[in-house]
Design a protein around this motif. Structure first.
Motif, PDB file in Angstrom:
ATOM      1  N   GLU A   1       0.836  -1.203   0.000  1.00  0.00           N
ATOM      2  CA  GLU A   1       0.000   0.000   0.000  1.00  0.00           C
ATOM      3  C   GLU A   1       0.877   1.263   0.000  1.00  0.00           C
ATOM      4  O   GLU A   1       0.589   2.223  -0.717  1.00  0.00           O
ATOM      5  N   ASP A   2       1.952   1.249   0.801  1.00  0.00           N
ATOM      6  CA  ASP A   2       2.897   2.371   0.809  1.00  0.00           C
ATOM      7  C   ASP A   2       3.513   2.569  -0.573  1.00  0.00           C
ATOM      8  O   ASP A   2       3.655   3.691  -1.057  1.00  0.00           O
ATOM      9  N   VAL A   3       3.896   1.469  -1.194  1.00  0.00           N
ATOM     10  CA  VAL A   3       4.515   1.532  -2.522  1.00  0.00           C
ATOM     11  C   VAL A   3       3.521   2.071  -3.541  1.00  0.00           C
ATOM     12  O   VAL A   3       3.865   2.949  -4.348  1.00  0.00           O
ATOM     13  N   ASP A   4       2.304   1.581  -3.518  1.00  0.00           N
ATOM     14  CA  ASP A   4       1.284   2.067  -4.454  1.00  0.00           C
ATOM     15  C   ASP A   4       1.053   3.566  -4.279  1.00  0.00           C
ATOM     16  O   ASP A   4       0.931   4.303  -5.260  1.00  0.00           O
ATOM     17  N   ASP A   5       1.001   4.014  -3.015  1.00  0.00           N
ATOM     18  CA  ASP A   5       0.834   5.447  -2.756  1.00  0.00           C
ATOM     19  C   ASP A   5       2.034   6.243  -3.250  1.00  0.00           C
ATOM     20  O   ASP A   5       1.888   7.313  -3.846  1.00  0.00           O
ATOM     21  N   ALA A   6       3.239   5.727  -3.000  1.00  0.00           N
ATOM     22  CA  ALA A   6       4.446   6.427  -3.440  1.00  0.00           C
ATOM     23  C   ALA A   6       4.457   6.590  -4.959  1.00  0.00           C
ATOM     24  O   ALA A   6       4.762   7.667  -5.483  1.00  0.00           O
ATOM     25  N   ILE A   7       4.086   5.543  -5.663  1.00  0.00           N
ATOM     26  CA  ILE A   7       4.057   5.609  -7.128  1.00  0.00           C
ATOM     27  C   ILE A   7       2.974   6.573  -7.601  1.00  0.00           C
ATOM     28  O   ILE A   7       3.203   7.415  -8.477  1.00  0.00           O
ATOM     29  N   ALA A   8       1.795   6.489  -7.011  1.00  0.00           N
ATOM     30  CA  ALA A   8       0.693   7.371  -7.414  1.00  0.00           C
ATOM     31  C   ALA A   8       1.029   8.836  -7.155  1.00  0.00           C
ATOM     32  O   ALA A   8       0.757   9.702  -7.997  1.00  0.00           O
ATOM     33  N   LEU A   9       1.627   9.122  -6.003  1.00  0.00           N
ATOM     34  CA  LEU A   9       1.975  10.507  -5.688  1.00  0.00           C
ATOM     35  C   LEU A   9       3.095  11.013  -6.580  1.00  0.00           C
ATOM     36  O   LEU A   9       3.074  12.167  -7.030  1.00  0.00           O
ATOM     37  N   THR A  10       4.065  10.170  -6.862  1.00  0.00           N
ATOM     38  CA  THR A  10       5.151  10.569  -7.770  1.00  0.00           C
ATOM     39  C   THR A  10       4.588  10.881  -9.144  1.00  0.00           C
ATOM     40  O   THR A  10       4.929  11.899  -9.761  1.00  0.00           O
ATOM     41  N   GLU A  11       3.705  10.038  -9.618  1.00  0.00           N
ATOM     42  CA  GLU A  11       3.087  10.261 -10.924  1.00  0.00           C
ATOM     43  C   GLU A  11       2.251  11.545 -10.919  1.00  0.00           C
ATOM     44  O   GLU A  11       2.268  12.313 -11.886  1.00  0.00           O
ATOM     45  N   ALA A  12       1.535  11.800  -9.831  1.00  0.00           N
ATOM     46  CA  ALA A  12       0.721  13.016  -9.739  1.00  0.00           C
ATOM     47  C   ALA A  12       1.598  14.270  -9.784  1.00  0.00           C
ATOM     48  O   ALA A  12       1.238  15.261 -10.428  1.00  0.00           O
ATOM     49  N   ILE A  13       2.739  14.223  -9.121  1.00  0.00           N
ATOM     50  CA  ILE A  13       3.652  15.368  -9.142  1.00  0.00           C
ATOM     51  C   ILE A  13       4.173  15.598 -10.554  1.00  0.00           C
ATOM     52  O   ILE A  13       4.214  16.735 -11.044  1.00  0.00           O
ATOM     53  N   LEU A  14       4.559  14.529 -11.250  1.00  0.00           N
ATOM     54  CA  LEU A  14       5.032  14.667 -12.629  1.00  0.00           C
ATOM     55  C   LEU A  14       3.929  15.214 -13.533  1.00  0.00           C
ATOM     56  O   LEU A  14       4.181  16.094 -14.369  1.00  0.00           O
ATOM     57  N   ASP A  15       2.716  14.707 -13.361  1.00  0.00           N
ATOM     58  CA  ASP A  15       1.597  15.214 -14.156  1.00  0.00           C
ATOM     59  C   ASP A  15       1.350  16.694 -13.877  1.00  0.00           C
ATOM     60  O   ASP A  15       1.096  17.476 -14.790  1.00  0.00           O
ATOM     61  N   TYR A  16       1.433  17.077 -12.619  1.00  0.00           N
ATOM     62  CA  TYR A  16       1.205  18.478 -12.252  1.00  0.00           C
ATOM     63  C   TYR A  16       2.245  19.376 -12.916  1.00  0.00           C
ATOM     64  O   TYR A  16       1.900  20.387 -13.523  1.00  0.00           O
TER      65      TYR A  16
END
Length: 154
Positions: free
Chosen positions: A114-129
């Motif tokens: 779950e931590d890993v999934d969140d880390a990936i999702a947040l990293t992707e969101a930052i790149l998208d932003y």
């Protein structure tokens, strides 16, 4: 690897779920790094997946000319330059903490899927932003300004 009948097989290729589905506006060097984090997560390698997310954030800063001593300082510089807002910096800071747990020996705190999934999702969101939404918003504003100017002249 060879099959029972001596036929050669190539390395497997991930087809689903897609791991390199970032927007093409994100620089490929960062897309490749995040795709690796996703592949690691799919294979159950939580620590290296989180490390790759931290690496992506470091790359984001470097691609914007930020060469701070540590990731925390780099995140502050990204915010000062207006590339990320306060909320994004908070997200990135939490990712940094998780990355530090993964990176430093002696921190044997559990990093679960779950931590890993969140880390990936947040990293992707930052790149998208940074590369998609902020850029697209600036393009939108420029287009609206030029339309308004044309309307004012006509």
């Amino acid at each position: 690897m060879y099959g029972e009948d001596g036929v050669s097989f190539s390395d497997p290729i991930w087809l689903y779920p897609a791991v390199d589905d970032l927007n093409p506006r994100v620089p490929s060097v960062l897309s490749i790094e995040l795709a690796e984090a996703k592949r690691l997560a799919l294979a159950g390698f939580n620590l290296p997946a989180v490390l790759m997310c931290g690496r992506v954030l470091e790359g984001l800063a470097q691609l914007h000319g930020i060469k701070e001593r540590n990731l925390m300082s780099s995140l502050h510089s990204l915010q000062k330059r207006g590339l990320i807002d306060h909320g994004m910096r908070e997200w990135a800071s939490e990712l940094r903490v998780l990355r530090n747990i993964a990176a430093h020996f002696g921190h044997r705190e559990e990093i679960n899927r779950e931590d890993v999934d969140d880390a990936i999702a947040l990293t992707e969101a930052i790149l998208d932003y940074v590369y998609v939404y902020a850029t697209r918003f600036e393009e939108f504003k420029a287009r609206r300004r030029s339309t308004k100017t044309a309307d004012d002249q006509g």
